[in-house]
Design a protein around this motif. Structure first.
Motif, mmCIF file in Angstrom:
data_model
loop_
_atom_site.group_PDB
_atom_site.id
_atom_site.type_symbol
_atom_site.label_atom_id
_atom_site.label_comp_id
_atom_site.label_asym_id
_atom_site.label_seq_id
_atom_site.Cartn_x
_atom_site.Cartn_y
_atom_site.Cartn_z
ATOM 1 N N GLY A 133 0.804 -1.230 0.000
ATOM 2 C CA GLY A 133 0.000 0.000 0.000
ATOM 3 C C GLY A 133 0.827 1.265 0.000
ATOM 4 N N LEU A 134 2.009 1.188 -0.602
ATOM 5 C CA LEU A 134 2.902 2.349 -0.586
ATOM 6 C C LEU A 134 3.152 2.871 -1.992
ATOM 7 C CD1 LEU A 134 5.457 0.811 1.931
ATOM 8 C CD2 LEU A 134 3.507 2.275 2.448
ATOM 9 N N ASN A 135 3.654 4.094 -2.072
ATOM 10 C CA ASN A 135 4.044 4.701 -3.349
ATOM 11 C C ASN A 135 5.458 5.236 -3.250
ATOM 12 O OD1 ASN A 135 1.898 4.392 -5.150
ATOM 13 N ND2 ASN A 135 0.804 6.158 -4.312
ATOM 14 N N PHE A 136 6.274 4.924 -4.235
ATOM 15 C CA PHE A 136 7.643 5.458 -4.286
ATOM 16 C C PHE A 136 7.610 6.758 -5.073
ATOM 17 C CE2 PHE A 136 10.409 2.433 -2.223
ATOM 18 C CZ PHE A 136 9.491 1.431 -1.946
ATOM 19 N N ALA A 137 8.090 7.829 -4.446
ATOM 20 C CA ALA A 137 7.963 9.165 -5.040
ATOM 21 C C ALA A 137 9.211 9.577 -5.807
ATOM 22 C CB ALA A 137 7.651 10.170 -3.937
#
Ligand SMILES: N[C@@H](CCC(=O)N[C@@H](CS)C(=O)NCC(=O)O)C(=O)O
Length: 338
Positions: free
Chosen positions: A114-118
């Motif tokens: 549930g994560l996003n790499f920015a």
């Protein structure tokens, strides 16, 4: 049936409520007055405290950049030191607003966690550091070695894959923090330490006799390291993503911490948009027009941060390598601000 319907409706409502709550990171950060930024327990050049207790490093600069974009003030950061095992739970639970901690962008983390790499603020790969007295010149000669490693990392997984693929065996000794890992290596509990290659530079400086150890030539993985946010909050995702991109564009355009004020009179429209003299980038991000100006003024451009923390201006002296800008033969490429 009616009961079932009510129950499923309340589940939908709950899910919606939690999406709304988690979509307010910018507002929550503003309200609290500080950015809660997850860092390591100590990685030289990336996130570590100096002799006066100040957090320093390339990842710390990522936290400072976002605080500058939001508050115009790089000091409004609460640093939360986290082990590799703790980091994702801290982000998922809302204990931290973002994670900047030598974290590799992988499929599992980017989807099921549930994560996003920015973005990628450091292109790395996994390497090995050995005691010279074991007489090994290649990772392929490590059959039967005792390897110091940290729990909850891609390092652990890559090691398993590499030894399996090359039909080699090893004995892992697993620790929770870098500090413990170095101590394990120094006290002779293991023949080898394996980690992101960028960390091996710092490890060499920590052993008593740096000539007694060496880094093996093999790089066994891709480790694109970058800042991470929770899924479900695109406003916040954009802010973290564009904070990094602003630093890349500043380097590309020759805008530095030192010359940014004189850049106000630049004839280059790209510079004008970057520093908020024209265009709507700040407004579109939900920030002040000076968001990127404040990042560069407080933290510097990407090249300045790199050299100060891990490059020529630091004890680590790491070459820019893959982390050069795209127009210098590297992979760092900032999307245009327009
Ligand atoms: N990039 C890898 C490894 C990151 C990592 O946590 N590495 C360890 C050393 S192998 C570390 O940074 N430790 C710092 C600490 O203990 O806080 C990942 O994302 O899993």
């Amino acid at each position: 049936m009616k009961l079932l319907k009510t129950a499923s409706l309340s589940i939908v409502a709950l899910a919606l409520a939690s999406t709304v709550a988690s979509a307010d990171t910018l507002e929550n950060v503003k309200k609290s007055g500080t950015l809660s930024c997850g860092v390591s327990t100590g990685i030289a050049g990336f996130s570590a405290t100096d002799s006066s207790g100040q957090w320093k490093g390339l990842d710390v600069d990522m936290c400072k950049a976002v605080a500058s974009a939001v508050f115009g003030d790089a000091s409004k950061v609460k640093y939360v030191p986290l082990t590799a095992k703790e980091r994702f739970t801290a982000l998922q639970s809302g204990e931290i607003d973002m994670l900047a901690r030598s974290t590799t962008w992988t499929n599992t983390r980017d989807t099921s966690l549930g994560l996003n790499f920015a973005g990628v603020n450091y292109y790395d790969g996994q390497g090995f550091l050995v005691n010279k007295n074991i007489g090994v010149n290649s990772a392929l000669e490590l059959d039967g070695a005792t390897v110091c490693i940290q729990a909850g990392t891609t390092t652990e997984l890559n090691l398993t894959d590499y030894f399996k693929a090359n039909k080699l065996t090893y004995k892992p000794i697993t620790y929770d923090t870098s500090g413990q890992t170095i101590e394990g290596f120094k006290s002779g509990r293991c023949d080898v330490v394996t980690s992101d290659a960028s960390q091996l530079y710092g490890l060499v400086l920590k052993v008593k006799d740096p000539t007694s150890v060496k880094v093996l030539p093999e790089i066994i993985s891709k480790e694109p390291l970058g800042p991470v946010v929770r899924q479900g909050d695109d406003v916040w995702f954009n802010i973290v993503k564009w904070s990094h991109i602003a630093m890349l564009n500043a380097e590309e355009m020759g805008v530095t911490q030192g010359n940014i004020d004189s850049m106000k009179s630049s004839a280059n429209p790209n510079v004008q948009r970057l520093i908020g003299e024209s265009g709507e980038a700040g407004k579109n991000l939900g920030l002040d027009a000076k968001w990127a100006y404040n990042i560069i003024k407080n933290v510097g451009n990407y090249g300045e941060s790199f050299e100060r923390n891990v490059g020529k201006g630091s004890p680590l002296k790491i070459d820019r390598g893959l982390n050069k800008l795209w127009n210098q033969g590297g992979l760092q490429y900032g999307a245009p601000i327009r």
